[in-house]
Design an enzyme around this catalytic site. Structure first.
Site, mmCIF file in Angstrom:
data_model
loop_
_atom_site.group_PDB
_atom_site.id
_atom_site.type_symbol
_atom_site.label_atom_id
_atom_site.label_comp_id
_atom_site.label_asym_id
_atom_site.label_seq_id
_atom_site.Cartn_x
_atom_site.Cartn_y
_atom_site.Cartn_z
ATOM 1 N N LYS A 54 22.149 1.148 18.498
ATOM 2 C CA LYS A 54 22.512 2.267 18.123
ATOM 3 C C LYS A 54 22.760 2.571 16.743
ATOM 4 O O LYS A 54 22.800 3.828 16.127
ATOM 5 C CB LYS A 54 23.419 2.943 19.101
ATOM 6 N N ASP B 66 24.187 11.057 24.131
ATOM 7 C CA ASP B 66 25.231 10.832 25.075
ATOM 8 C C ASP B 66 26.417 11.830 25.437
ATOM 9 O O ASP B 66 26.751 11.941 26.559
ATOM 10 C CB ASP B 66 25.648 9.474 24.643
#
Ligand code: ATR
Length: 271
Positions: free
Chosen positions: A66, A102
């Site tokens: 990420k 997220d």
């Protein structure tokens, strides 16, 4: 031609993303193909480029890539920049767009599925790693009365507070500073449970009607959920709905349609 998407991570075999996106595509009548790609630990960039050159339209990015994905993106949303992590890439004509869904997946799960409005509530986030960092802005934007971060290593929580200075009001408390305080929502963003370790939470931490939300999910109740229940939390939830929620927001970024997460979560819970 069918548009191609993929999730890239390492490991990747147990990813639920292909099943999630296939379900969204069926529900929204979108003609897409979505695959799982095992990214080599030293070859993330090349792997993304190969997929893009082959006509890929976008990717989900998971552990451990990420942060590399953040560096790869030509344009970033503010929430991705503040999270310092990207979980969604979209390959546009003018470059690579990076976002992080997220945190909004978490907030949507709490507010929409669980019907818990964050506005005006006292919120405690446990942890100051990547998972916590990604949730700060979306949680703060939901308007809590107070947002507190507690972390085993207090300096990391303080670094988060500094990072969000001017963007989100965050209070930091020491681990042993919670006695006598009450919260309406406690979010576990630590990996303690994954290591079989428990978090020291004082009695009385949960206000009447409080929700305890674990970002982690599993086949059985997580250690944090069990501990929260024992301490009197009115409601407990694992993070499966957050997983579905972040995927739905990625799907929206790619396809412009927002799937209904409820039936897809039900499908996962039944599997
Ligand atoms: P992630 O990206 O999943 O957030 P991370 O960046 O490694 O992973 O962060 C893990 C978080 O869980 C950290 O807040 C960590 O606390 P420290 O900063 O003190 O390391 C927290 N954590 C992990 N194990 C823990 C434990 N046994 N007790 C309390 N906190 C723990």
């Amino acid at each position: 031609m069918t548009d191609r998407y993929a999730v890239i991570g390492n490991p990747i075999a147990h990813s639920k993303s292909p099943a999630l996106h296939a379900a969204f595509a069926r529900q929204c009548n979108q003609d897409i193909r979505y695959e799982a790609i095992l990214g080599p630990l030293d070859g993330f960039r090349a792997c993304v480029e190969t997929f893009r050159q082959a006509g890929g339209r976008g990717m989900n990015v998971t552990v451990p890539f990420k942060v590399e994905a953040l560096a790869l993106a030509d344009t970033l949303t503010e929430r991705a920049r503040l999270a310092q992590a990207v979980n969604t890439l979209r390959f546009d004509a003018d470059g690579i767009f990076g976002d992080n869904t997220d945190g909004i997946g978490l907030v949507n799960d709490i507010q929409q599925r669980l019907g818990f409005a964050i506005g005006g509530k006292r919120v405690l986030i446990l942890g100051a790693g990547g998972a916590a960092r990604g949730s700060v802005l979306p949680v703060a934007e939901a308007g809590p009365a107070r947002l507190v971060i507690v972390n085993r290593t207090q300096a990391r929580a303080e670094a988060l507070r500094e990072q969000f200075a001017g963007v989100a009001a965050v209070d930091v408390e020491p681990c042993d500073g919670l006695a006598g305080q009450h919260f309406d929502l406690v979010i576990n963003a630590t990996s303690a449970g994954l290591h079989g370790e428990s978090l020291p939470l004082p009695a009385g931490i949960f206000a009447p009607g409080a929700l305890a939300y674990d970002m982690v999910y599993g086949n059985t109740e997580t250690p944090f959920m069990a501990a929260a229940r024992a301490l009197g939390a009115s409601r407990v939830s694992d993070g499966l709905g957050m997983l579905v929620g972040q995927a739905a927001e990625s799907f929206f970024l790619w396809r412009g349609v927002r799937p209904d997460t409820a039936p897809v979560l039900q499908m996962l819970q039944g599997s």
